[in-house]
Write an enzyme that holds these catalytic residues in place. Structure first.
Site, PDB file in Angstrom:
ATOM      1  N   ALA A  37     -55.488  -7.353   9.305  1.00  0.00           N
ATOM      2  CA  ALA A  37     -56.605  -8.093   8.722  1.00  0.00           C
ATOM      3  C   ALA A  37     -57.114  -7.394   7.457  1.00  0.00           C
ATOM      4  O   ALA A  37     -57.406  -8.035   6.455  1.00  0.00           O
ATOM      5  CB  ALA A  37     -57.733  -8.241   9.730  1.00  0.00           C
ATOM      6  N   GLU A 116     -21.541  10.069   5.117  1.00  0.00           N
ATOM      7  CA  GLU A 116     -22.664   9.195   5.480  1.00  0.00           C
ATOM      8  C   GLU A 116     -22.145   7.816   5.838  1.00  0.00           C
ATOM      9  O   GLU A 116     -21.001   7.475   5.503  1.00  0.00           O
ATOM     10  CB  GLU A 116     -23.643   9.109   4.308  1.00  0.00           C
ATOM     11  CG  GLU A 116     -23.024   8.489   3.060  1.00  0.00           C
ATOM     12  CD  GLU A 116     -23.970   8.477   1.865  1.00  0.00           C
ATOM     13  OE1 GLU A 116     -24.440   9.568   1.491  1.00  0.00           O
ATOM     14  OE2 GLU A 116     -24.209   7.378   1.331  1.00  0.00           O
ATOM     15  N   LYS A 118     -21.213   3.943   5.803  1.00  0.00           N
ATOM     16  CA  LYS A 118     -21.013   2.899   4.796  1.00  0.00           C
ATOM     17  C   LYS A 118     -21.760   1.675   5.310  1.00  0.00           C
ATOM     18  O   LYS A 118     -21.508   1.202   6.418  1.00  0.00           O
ATOM     19  CB  LYS A 118     -19.530   2.590   4.642  1.00  0.00           C
ATOM     20  CG  LYS A 118     -19.258   1.566   3.545  1.00  0.00           C
ATOM     21  CD  LYS A 118     -17.778   1.562   3.179  1.00  0.00           C
ATOM     22  CE  LYS A 118     -17.519   0.865   1.859  1.00  0.00           C
ATOM     23  NZ  LYS A 118     -17.816  -0.559   1.865  1.00  0.00           N
ATOM     24  N   ARG A 139     -24.228  -6.353  -7.816  1.00  0.00           N
ATOM     25  CA  ARG A 139     -23.038  -5.707  -8.338  1.00  0.00           C
ATOM     26  C   ARG A 139     -22.207  -6.669  -9.197  1.00  0.00           C
ATOM     27  O   ARG A 139     -21.646  -6.293 -10.212  1.00  0.00           O
ATOM     28  CB  ARG A 139     -22.203  -5.209  -7.161  1.00  0.00           C
ATOM     29  CG  ARG A 139     -21.038  -4.357  -7.563  1.00  0.00           C
ATOM     30  CD  ARG A 139     -20.331  -3.867  -6.321  1.00  0.00           C
ATOM     31  NE  ARG A 139     -19.031  -4.473  -6.273  1.00  0.00           N
ATOM     32  CZ  ARG A 139     -17.912  -3.808  -6.507  1.00  0.00           C
ATOM     33  NH1 ARG A 139     -17.941  -2.526  -6.720  1.00  0.00           N
ATOM     34  NH2 ARG A 139     -16.758  -4.421  -6.490  1.00  0.00           N
ATOM     35  N   LYS A 291     -18.372  11.891  -0.043  1.00  0.00           N
ATOM     36  CA  LYS A 291     -18.559  12.075  -1.485  1.00  0.00           C
ATOM     37  C   LYS A 291     -18.780  13.536  -1.867  1.00  0.00           C
ATOM     38  O   LYS A 291     -19.417  14.281  -1.129  1.00  0.00           O
ATOM     39  CB  LYS A 291     -19.689  11.223  -2.054  1.00  0.00           C
ATOM     40  CG  LYS A 291     -20.659  10.612  -1.103  1.00  0.00           C
ATOM     41  CD  LYS A 291     -21.745   9.883  -1.865  1.00  0.00           C
ATOM     42  CE  LYS A 291     -21.975   8.519  -1.236  1.00  0.00           C
ATOM     43  NZ  LYS A 291     -23.287   7.967  -1.482  1.00  0.00           N
ATOM     44  N   CYS A 413     -29.534 -33.060  30.829  1.00  0.00           N
ATOM     45  CA  CYS A 413     -29.949 -31.664  30.704  1.00  0.00           C
ATOM     46  C   CYS A 413     -29.537 -30.919  31.973  1.00  0.00           C
ATOM     47  O   CYS A 413     -29.874 -31.350  33.076  1.00  0.00           O
ATOM     48  CB  CYS A 413     -31.455 -31.587  30.519  1.00  0.00           C
ATOM     49  SG  CYS A 413     -32.093 -29.921  30.726  1.00  0.00           S
ATOM     50  N   CYS A 416     -32.914 -30.089  34.070  1.00  0.00           N
ATOM     51  CA  CYS A 416     -33.806 -31.065  34.710  1.00  0.00           C
ATOM     52  C   CYS A 416     -33.130 -32.396  35.003  1.00  0.00           C
ATOM     53  O   CYS A 416     -33.697 -33.238  35.695  1.00  0.00           O
ATOM     54  CB  CYS A 416     -35.033 -31.302  33.836  1.00  0.00           C
ATOM     55  SG  CYS A 416     -34.658 -32.150  32.291  1.00  0.00           S
ATOM     56  N   CYS A 436     -39.348 -30.019  31.492  1.00  0.00           N
ATOM     57  CA  CYS A 436     -38.070 -29.466  31.935  1.00  0.00           C
ATOM     58  C   CYS A 436     -38.266 -28.005  32.376  1.00  0.00           C
ATOM     59  O   CYS A 436     -38.842 -27.211  31.644  1.00  0.00           O
ATOM     60  CB  CYS A 436     -37.073 -29.540  30.787  1.00  0.00           C
ATOM     61  SG  CYS A 436     -35.577 -28.609  31.075  1.00  0.00           S
TER      62      CYS A 436
END
Ligand code: IVH
Length: 704
Positions: A37, A116, A118, A139, A291, A413, A416, A436
């Site tokens: 809020a 690390e 990817k 890119r 890397k 269904c 139901c 239902c």
């Protein structure tokens, strides 16, 4: 209130800084210091000022995070430094070859490298000009890409403005992705809404970033992680570790975990460790990037036209498995959508046993021609929800038949037995019977969930059984349950009974009773009205004092008549309400439709009979300028130990009293609210001289 342009400029800068700070705390560091809020109030104040002083509005205003006017197409922009790809390696032998090339190229035995994850997302370059987000480019073909700045501004963990000192120009490169769980949720919602599902989180991300209406992008759960840099002016890092610490300092989300190694053995171990851990990450990974750490060494190694020589991506073998599809069952969701589900011979994929996979809808089944008895290839899309990729046709047994959902359920269904329909433009069949039981069980589940009425002891199984045995047909029946009735309630079968028991029964009845006085926004959320999620529920509660007001709400009736895209200037009569960002025509319409429907009316009548009329705790149709001067207002509080109520509830009380809630103690903490136990935080508070208060002290302060 009159304000000079200069005063407005200062106030707007202050609000923008505060909003960005809390945004960063929440989305990058995971701390909340203010309530929704309060955040919303500042947001609206800034919005108002921007309306009054449009020429002072910054393109990086946090107000832009909700998106802006749609555009016709994306402009192209050339990269200052080309965005290359990475050479893939597919085996440990190939990793060895790569490392050999590094040693040879640098004429050294030990080469420090970082390993690390990817990230399987969409690559983007974020350009910061003196700390301000200037533009963002995809890119593209590596040479030039789409300018997607407006879309990127809506991604909450991307800073619009960097914190503290930073280089004059900083191009941050990384991946935008959709977290696995949010992707799964979005696809489930799309199934429910009859929209085609996305194939995987990467496609969902790419599809979202291509949207021309940034307001739509703002609604999709995207995230960002940095993994490198492009153009940097005014600074030259010596290593990617220095770059990482810069990122950390200025508030850019980092890729984790990482390993630093300088030998082949070390690299292979790290790759194997990452393989174990990667399924716990919240994004899709199919590889490990290796890397070279030293940037002068990177420069010395250079690049081909396609990829740098200082990096390689080890690709983990795809996690696909073959299994037998034994059966296709049909599930009924909370809004009545019928979803076909493949029941499989259990197989281990990506570390978990998969027994079922969604088939989404009839169109998907037709497209893949999936039949009962088929051998199928399954995959964990985004490493989380299993999907049937395709059928192994060579293994199809004799006599299979195409699967027709409608025929399978004989047009009824499965829950139901009422007729099903396929609304126009929908890919899914729906059950439209309002009572239902499948819908009821799911509705009960939503109603009792933690973010709704938080009724402990009623989970999925209990909800289903209560509905199945006819004890609960609609959510309000929960309020009529007695301890006696529940204690003897059989959760098992006739041959293997499993009674709920007196203790559980008492707990359920008690928590149900407590729900009577829960705040309005929890009730609204608990109803599971389509389009009305948690934040929309809060907004509705902000605009109404109590439940009984909503059905006849004038403001909702007015809001419903708005067409999307209309601006509030067009509705001067509504200006005092400062139209809530979450309550547009869709939400207003959905809420009114619910409360004015026969079912909704019956619901309200039954509430009235029981004397229940939930009150709003954040009622403020006109933004309040100065919050009440409570002694807790503006204080930073940390909680520890066992409190008399769940943390979330205490937190809500604290926030309502104007306090900030933080997870960790620092010298900035004003009080430690301590219950039973809570050792280490207590010690830390004592050593820092932070005042420790008990819950009684806290209640006494609230009374004041
Ligand atoms: S480093 C010159 N690290 O994969 C490339 N890239 O297939 C140096 N990617 O274009 C990039 N996760 O967009 C790097 N941890 C990571 C990455 C990563 C994903 C993307 C990147 C690159 C693409 C190449």
């Amino acid at each position: 209130m009159s304000m000079s342009p200069e005063e407005a400029r200062v106030e707007m800068a202050r609000l923008a800084d505060e909003l960005e700070k809390h945004n960063r705390l929440y989305y990058v560091e995971g701390i909340s210091e203010i309530s929704d809020a309060e955040y919303d109030r500042m947001f609206r104040d800034l919005e108002l000022l921007e309306d009054r002083f449009p020429n002072l509005a910054s393109p990086n205003s946090p107000v832009r995070r909700v998106g802006g006017a749609p555009i016709d197409g994306f402009e192209q922009r050339e990269h200052d430094v080309p965005m290359l790809s990475i050479d893939d390696v597919f085996s440990e032998d190939e990793v060895a070859d790569f490392f050999k090339r590094l040693r040879k190229g640098l004429n050294n035995e030990e080469i420090p490298v970082q390993i690390e994850p990817k990230i399987d997302g969409v690559a983007v370059a974020l350009h910061y000009d003196r700390g301000e987000l200037a533009f963002a480019v995809t890119r593209g073909d590596g040479r030039e890409g789409d300018l997607i700045t407006e879309n990127v501004r809506t991604i909450r963990n991307i800073p619009l403005r960097l914190k503290g000192d930073c280089p004059e120009w900083l191009e941050v490169r990384g991946e935008i992705f959709m977290p696995n769980e949010k992707f799964a949720q979005m696809n489930q919602d799309r199934d429910e809404a009859g929209l085609p599902a996305f194939k995987n989180p990467r496609n969902a991300t790419a599809g979202t970033l291509k949207l021309l209406d940034s307001r739509e992008v703002a609604k999709r759960p995207l995230d960002f992680i940095a993994h490198g840099s492009g153009r940097i002016d005014g600074w030259a890092p010596e290593s990617i570790l220095e770059l990482r610490s810069l990122f950390e300092r200025v508030g850019i989300p980092l890729n984790r975990p990482t390993w630093e190694e300088n030998s082949l053995e070390g690299i292979l171990l790290a790759i194997r460790e990452l393989d174990e851990k990667r399924h716990d990450l919240d994004y899709a990974t199919d590889g490990a990037v290796i890397k070279v750490i030293s940037i002068p060494d990177q420069v010395a190694l250079g690049a081909t036209s396609r990829a740098p020589r200082w990096a390689a991506a080890f690709k983990y073998p795809p996690e696909q498995k073959e299994t037998l599809l034994r059966e296709i069952t049909v599930q009924v969701g909370r809004t009545g959508t019928l979803t076909p589900v493949a029941e499989l011979d259990p197989v281990l994929v990506s570390g978990t046993t998969v027994r079922r996979a969604t088939l989404h809808n009839q169109d998907e089944i037709d497209r893949k021609d999936v039949r009962v008895g088929d051998t199928v290839i399954i995959e964990k899309a985004g490493e989380i929800i299993p999907a049937v990729v395709k059928v192994v046709l060579e293994k199809r047994p004799e006599g299979t038949k195409p699967f027709q959902l409608f025929d399978e359920v004989e047009g009824k269904c499965p829950s139901c037995g009422e007729g099903i329909v396929r609304p126009e433009g929908f890919v899914a069949w729906k059950c439209v019977n309002p009572i239902c039981p499948a819908k009821s069980a799911n509705q009960v589940r939503q109603f009792v969930s933690r973010k709704a009425l938080d009724i402990e002891g009623v989970g999925t199984t209990v909800s289903e059984k209560l509905v199945e045995r006819g004890l609960v047909r609609s959510i309000l029946d929960l309020f009529d349950l007695t301890v006696d009735q529940l204690a003897d309630f059989n959760l098992g079968t006739d041959s293997e009974p499993r009674m709920l028991g007196e203790k559980n029964a008492t707990k359920i009845v008690e928590t149900v009773a407590r729900a009577r006085t829960m705040p309005l926004h929890r009730w609204i959320y608990g109803l599971g009205i389509p389009q009305v999620g948690e934040s929309a529920a809060r907004e509705l509660a902000r605009l109404h004092k109590r439940f009984s007001e909503i059905a006849e709400s004038e403001i909702l009736a007015e809001l419903r008549t708005f067409s999307t895209g209309q601006r509030k200037e067009d509705h001067p009569d509504l200006a005092p309400y400062e139209i809530a960002s979450e309550v547009g025509p869709t939400v207003a319409g959905a809420a009114l439709d619910f409360f004015q429907s026969p079912g909704g009316q019956a619901f309200l009548a039954r509430l009235e009979e029981r004397g229940i009329d939930p009150q709003s705790e954040n009622y403020a149709p006109i933004p309040a300028k100065d919050a009440a001067d409570s002694p807790l207002s503006g204080k930073t509080i940390v909680m520890t130990g066992t409190l008399s109520a769940p943390r979330n509830e205490v937190k809500e009380k604290l926030l309502a009293a104007g306090a900030k809630v933080s997870g960790a103690i620092s010298s900035k903490t004003d009080y430690l609210l301590a219950g039973e136990g809570g050792g280490s935080k207590r010690d830390k508070a004592e050593s820092l001289g932070v005042e420790i208060i008990s819950e009684e002290d806290f209640f006494a302060m609230l009374e004041n």
